[in-house]
Design a protein around this motif. Structure first.
Motif, PDB file in Angstrom:
ATOM      1  N   LYS A  20       0.827  -1.221   0.000  1.00 46.50           N
ATOM      2  CA  LYS A  20       0.000   0.000   0.000  1.00 46.50           C
ATOM      3  C   LYS A  20       0.862   1.273   0.000  1.00 46.50           C
ATOM      4  CE  LYS A  20      -3.382  -2.665   2.632  1.00 46.50           C
ATOM      5  NZ  LYS A  20      -3.937  -2.965   3.983  1.00 46.50           N
ATOM      6  N   SER A  21       2.138   1.101   0.266  1.00 39.11           N
ATOM      7  CA  SER A  21       3.038   2.265   0.285  1.00 39.11           C
ATOM      8  C   SER A  21       3.945   2.328  -0.945  1.00 39.11           C
ATOM      9  CB  SER A  21       3.902   2.242   1.553  1.00 39.11           C
ATOM     10  OG  SER A  21       3.075   2.320   2.706  1.00 39.11           O
ATOM     11  N   LEU A  23       4.408   3.427  -4.524  1.00 33.35           N
ATOM     12  CA  LEU A  23       3.719   4.367  -5.417  1.00 33.35           C
ATOM     13  C   LEU A  23       4.061   4.120  -6.880  1.00 33.35           C
ATOM     14  CD1 LEU A  23       3.988   7.672  -3.364  1.00 33.35           C
ATOM     15  CD2 LEU A  23       2.154   5.979  -3.385  1.00 33.35           C
ATOM     16  N   ASN A  36      -1.199   3.716  -5.562  1.00 35.56           N
ATOM     17  CA  ASN A  36      -0.276   2.716  -5.031  1.00 35.56           C
ATOM     18  C   ASN A  36      -0.584   1.335  -5.623  1.00 35.56           C
ATOM     19  OD1 ASN A  36      -1.893   0.994  -3.120  1.00 35.56           O
ATOM     20  ND2 ASN A  36      -2.247   2.974  -2.099  1.00 35.56           N
ATOM     21  N   SER A  37       0.362   0.432  -5.462  1.00 29.01           N
ATOM     22  CA  SER A  37       0.269  -0.861  -6.153  1.00 29.01           C
ATOM     23  C   SER A  37      -0.799  -1.783  -5.570  1.00 29.01           C
ATOM     24  CB  SER A  37       1.630  -1.551  -6.141  1.00 29.01           C
ATOM     25  OG  SER A  37       2.530  -0.838  -6.966  1.00 29.01           O
TER      26      SER A  37
ATOM     27  N   GLU B  39      -7.624  -0.458  -1.178  1.00 29.49           N
ATOM     28  CA  GLU B  39      -6.488  -1.303  -0.775  1.00 29.49           C
ATOM     29  C   GLU B  39      -6.892  -2.277   0.334  1.00 29.49           C
ATOM     30  OE1 GLU B  39      -3.635   1.758   0.093  1.00 29.49           O
ATOM     31  OE2 GLU B  39      -4.627   2.362   1.946  1.00 29.49           O
TER      32      GLU B  39
END
Lengths: 203, 203
Positions: A20-21, A23, A36-37, B39
């Motif tokens: 989640k972090s 980018l 984010n991925s 997410e």
């Protein structure tokens, strides 16, 4: 917790929160921030559900969704590599291989091997399911760039022929969606979101 | 784009990008920011894959993953309602119903009805698949709160008995995971992340 297997599975679940972090280059469609991925992977899995009727024969939807949900988790260690970044793509495979070795090994052995095989199938686009999954992974940023007036293309000076080249994965893996892709690219050129490279004189 | 059906499906895919901007009460496990609902949905679907062996009989994994991926899209209009917010939960059902009417109607009629039925099944926890999905939706924030030293609990003064009450959905829908939940709650109490309410004198 007495169940050692479950403990490892929970540790994996906690570890992947880090996706989640990570980018990406694309913005959210409202332009407010970079995507984010993890949320990107969610979006792709939703696309696999909504666009299922356009999938070629022999595509296994559950397999596709699993691939799409996990295809980016190697980025937890390897980072997101922008698709038009030539230097970054030179050692991408090596960085992602090391990441896969660490991250899938958090799981119980058999399960780690099973999920890693799905990731490898996606990376190799070796099956109809993997090709379809890859096509969706190309289509989503195209939609996103259209919605953000070509943000990523303008930022990096990406041209129509580069996008067309990249989108060949859609032609291969999702031929029923290819006319849509061609239309979006032409609309983006017409709107000035995407530039056409100057013609090279053959003289 | 000549295909009117595909046009509607693409519009739906673009619309749901907004779920990435709906913030939940929980933080990411590194405490850096609030989690968003897109997410979060990705994380739940990954849990459904990793924890599949603990699902009760009659749970259909593809159905569960679809439910988890779309269960929160009504929040695009209705917002995220914190589970311990009594006032917010009073009109939650009404707000989410209006949202479902608008959002699923973006899709072609038959497909909209199919996805809406999945959302309703999740909301009603009327099947083994929906109960299992609901259990995962409770377990993820529990793990998250443990990783963030009880952030959400401390912020809102949530107590052990409130968490235990909420986690009954895990006992019902995922009995094989109940011992894990009990252990996490006790660990969180012992660590001071979760407070125990004072005993009420019976005098």
């Amino acid at each position: 917790m007495q169940n050692h297997k479950l403990t490892r599975q929970i540790q994996f679940i906690i570890e992947i929160d880090k996706l989640k972090s990570i980018l990406r280059q694309t913005l959210l469609t409202d332009g407010s921030r970079q995507e984010n991925s993890a949320e990107h992977s969610w979006h792709l899995a939703m696309m696999a559900i909504v666009l299922a009727e356009y999938a070629p024969p022999n595509v296994d939807m559950l397999r596709v969704i699993k691939m799409l949900l996990l295809h980016d988790i190697v980025e937890i260690d390897a980072g997101d590599t922008f698709c038009y970044d030539i230097t970054g793509n030179q050692d991408k495979a090596e960085r992602e291989l090391l990441a896969a070795q660490r991250i899938f090994a958090l799981l119980p052995v058999e399960q780690g091997a099973e999920l890693r095989a799905l990731w490898e199938e996606f990376e190799a686009h070796s099956t109809a399911s993997a090709k379809w999954a890859r096509a969706l992974d190309c289509l989503q940023p195209l939609l996103n760039n259209q919605q953000t007036q070509g943000h990523t293309w303008r930022l990096h000076g990406v041209t129509r022929s580069q996008v067309l080249h990249r989108m060949r994965a859609v032609e291969k893996g999702a031929p029923a969606l290819w006319p849509l892709v061609e239309q979006i690219i032409e609309d983006c050129v017409a709107a000035g979101y995407l530039k056409v490279e100057p013609e090279i004189s053959s003289a």
